[in-house]
Design an enzyme around this catalytic site. Structure first.
Site, PDB file in Angstrom:
ATOM      1  N   GLY A  70      45.678  46.752  37.015  1.00  0.00           N
ATOM      2  CA  GLY A  70      44.285  46.976  37.372  1.00  0.00           C
ATOM      3  C   GLY A  70      44.176  47.379  38.833  1.00  0.00           C
ATOM      4  O   GLY A  70      45.096  47.142  39.627  1.00  0.00           O
TER       5      GLY A  70
ATOM      6  N   GLN B 293      39.973  48.049  46.971  1.00  0.00           N
ATOM      7  CA  GLN B 293      41.388  47.844  47.343  1.00  0.00           C
ATOM      8  C   GLN B 293      41.984  49.078  48.024  1.00  0.00           C
ATOM      9  O   GLN B 293      43.003  48.980  48.704  1.00  0.00           O
ATOM     10  CB  GLN B 293      42.225  47.478  46.116  1.00  0.00           C
TER      11      GLN B 293
ATOM     12  N   CYS C  84      47.933  39.947  42.464  1.00  0.00           N
ATOM     13  CA  CYS C  84      47.007  40.941  43.027  1.00  0.00           C
ATOM     14  C   CYS C  84      47.817  41.925  43.863  1.00  0.00           C
ATOM     15  O   CYS C  84      48.648  41.517  44.678  1.00  0.00           O
ATOM     16  CB  CYS C  84      45.962  40.247  43.894  1.00  0.00           C
ATOM     17  N   LEU C  85      47.535  43.212  43.659  1.00  0.00           N
ATOM     18  CA  LEU C  85      48.265  44.231  44.422  1.00  0.00           C
ATOM     19  C   LEU C  85      47.926  44.142  45.912  1.00  0.00           C
ATOM     20  O   LEU C  85      48.666  44.662  46.740  1.00  0.00           O
ATOM     21  CB  LEU C  85      47.934  45.623  43.874  1.00  0.00           C
TER      22      LEU C  85
ATOM     23  N   HIS D  15      38.909  39.619  37.319  1.00  0.00           N
ATOM     24  CA  HIS D  15      39.626  39.750  38.596  1.00  0.00           C
ATOM     25  C   HIS D  15      39.161  41.018  39.327  1.00  0.00           C
ATOM     26  O   HIS D  15      38.868  40.975  40.525  1.00  0.00           O
ATOM     27  CB  HIS D  15      41.127  39.791  38.299  1.00  0.00           C
ATOM     28  N   GLU D  16      39.089  42.134  38.603  1.00  0.00           N
ATOM     29  CA  GLU D  16      38.707  43.406  39.243  1.00  0.00           C
ATOM     30  C   GLU D  16      37.235  43.389  39.658  1.00  0.00           C
ATOM     31  O   GLU D  16      36.874  43.932  40.706  1.00  0.00           O
ATOM     32  CB  GLU D  16      38.977  44.590  38.307  1.00  0.00           C
TER      33      GLU D  16
ATOM     34  N   HIS E 262      36.766  41.852  42.911  1.00  0.00           N
ATOM     35  CA  HIS E 262      37.054  42.768  44.024  1.00  0.00           C
ATOM     36  C   HIS E 262      35.798  43.550  44.421  1.00  0.00           C
ATOM     37  O   HIS E 262      35.569  43.822  45.604  1.00  0.00           O
ATOM     38  CB  HIS E 262      38.145  43.771  43.636  1.00  0.00           C
TER      39      HIS E 262
HETATM   40  O1  K1U Z   1      43.630  43.861  41.081  1.00  0.00           O
HETATM   41  C1  K1U Z   1      44.833  43.929  41.244  1.00  0.00           C
HETATM   42  O2  K1U Z   1      45.297  43.741  42.337  1.00  0.00           O
HETATM   43  C2  K1U Z   1      45.743  44.227  40.063  1.00  0.00           C
HETATM   44  C3  K1U Z   1      46.320  43.003  39.420  1.00  0.00           C
HETATM   45  C4  K1U Z   1      45.537  42.703  38.174  1.00  0.00           C
HETATM   46  C5  K1U Z   1      45.707  41.344  37.569  1.00  0.00           C
HETATM   47  C6  K1U Z   1      46.947  40.823  37.251  1.00  0.00           C
HETATM   48  C7  K1U Z   1      47.061  39.565  36.672  1.00  0.00           C
HETATM   49  C8  K1U Z   1      45.929  38.844  36.372  1.00  0.00           C
HETATM   50  C9  K1U Z   1      44.706  39.350  36.700  1.00  0.00           C
HETATM   51  C10 K1U Z   1      44.592  40.607  37.279  1.00  0.00           C
HETATM   52  C11 K1U Z   1      47.773  43.311  39.091  1.00  0.00           C
HETATM   53  O3  K1U Z   1      48.067  44.177  38.366  1.00  0.00           O
HETATM   54  S1  K1U Z   1      48.985  42.337  39.865  1.00  0.00           S
HETATM   55  C12 K1U Z   1      50.485  42.844  39.045  1.00  0.00           C
HETATM   56  C13 K1U Z   1      50.688  42.073  37.795  1.00  0.00           C
HETATM   57  O4  K1U Z   1      50.342  40.914  37.739  1.00  0.00           O
HETATM   58  C14 K1U Z   1      51.309  42.687  36.615  1.00  0.00           C
HETATM   59  C15 K1U Z   1      51.895  43.930  36.665  1.00  0.00           C
HETATM   60  C16 K1U Z   1      52.449  44.497  35.524  1.00  0.00           C
HETATM   61  C17 K1U Z   1      52.443  43.799  34.327  1.00  0.00           C
HETATM   62  C18 K1U Z   1      51.866  42.542  34.270  1.00  0.00           C
HETATM   63  C19 K1U Z   1      51.304  41.979  35.416  1.00  0.00           C
HETATM   64 ZN    ZN Z   2      43.482  42.123  42.805  1.00  0.00          ZN
END
Ligand code: K1U
Ligand code: ZN
Length: 200
Positions: free
Chosen positions: A72, A77, A120-121, A162-163, A166
């Site tokens: 996401g 971001q 979270c990225l 989560h998004e 943000h």
């Molecule tokens: O918003 C963001 O920073 C993206 C975030 C989204 C998210 C992940 C987990 C729970 C809620 C929301 C991410 O993508 S972090 C990376 C991550 O957790 C992931 C990446 C690839 C496959 C599975 C998880």
């Molecule tokens: Zn995030």
């Protein structure tokens, strides 16, 4: 067996005009801002017209998200204060179209209150438990400006919430209740606890 091109073409057809490769690129269009950067705390504004500029932004967000291997990404971001987010839970499936949510609004929550380890990225390497409703209903416009409604559970419900946080300048670490784990997780990755704004 459908060819990769046929799968991508189908994906583009399903997702309007947002055809982008899911292969991670080395030089994505946007850098992702990190915890401590004020841009993450600025609420996003509603988008008026959904036009080619909005679709182009969504495309660039997807490329940046795939490059960071996230599922996401919300516009704040990347320093853009617009109510736009992208989600793709099927990173390995080229035929599965990403989801684009413009001006999303939560219209209902349900299910149970559940705990899930979020990442979270904008806070790379930090994964901590957060409590949220397991089911969420959301209304939004898609990349063509069409009004949509979606009822989601599981990881999709989690990611939408989560998004959407943000878009309001809220980060998942603000919702972490275990302060010892929060401090440990942040300091391990070089982040400052003072940049967290706990939800009352
Ligand atoms: O918003 C963001 O920073 C993206 C975030 C989204 C998210 C992940 C987990 C729970 C809620 C929301 C991410 O993508 S972090 C990376 C991550 O957790 C992931 C990446 C690839 C496959 C599975 C998880
Ligand atoms: Zn995030």
């Amino acid at each position: 067996m459908a060819s990769s091109f046929a799968k991508l073409a189908r994906s583009a057809e399903l997702s309007g005009r947002l055809q982008v490769s899911k292969d991670p690129v080395d030089n994505p269009p946007y850098d992702i801002h990190q915890l401590g950067d004020a841009v993450l705390r600025t609420p996003a504004r509603r988008i008026g017209k959904v036009d080619e500029a909005v679709r182009s932004l969504a495309r660039d967000m997807l490329v940046s998200m795939y490059a960071a291997r996230g599922i996401g990404l919300a516009a704040p971001q990347i320093g853009v204060h617009q109510q736009l987010l992208v989600i793709d839970l099927e990173l390995e499936d080229a035929a599965s179209p990403p989801l684009v949510l413009i001006n999303p609004e939560i219209t209902g929550v349900g299910g149970t209150i559940c705990t899930y380890e979020e990442g979270c990225l904008s806070i790379p390497g930090v994964y901590l438990d957060v409590v949220r409703p397991s089911v969420v209903e959301v209304s939004f416009r898609d990349e063509m400006g069409r009004p949509k409604r979606l009822k989601a559970d599981g990881l999709m419900a989690r990611c939408i919430q989560h998004e959407m946080d943000h878009l309001n300048g809220v980060l998942f670490v603000d919702r972490v209740t275990d302060d010892a784990k929060l401090r440990e997780g942040l300091s391990e990755k070089g982040f400052d606890r003072a940049d967290v704004r706990p939800i009352a």
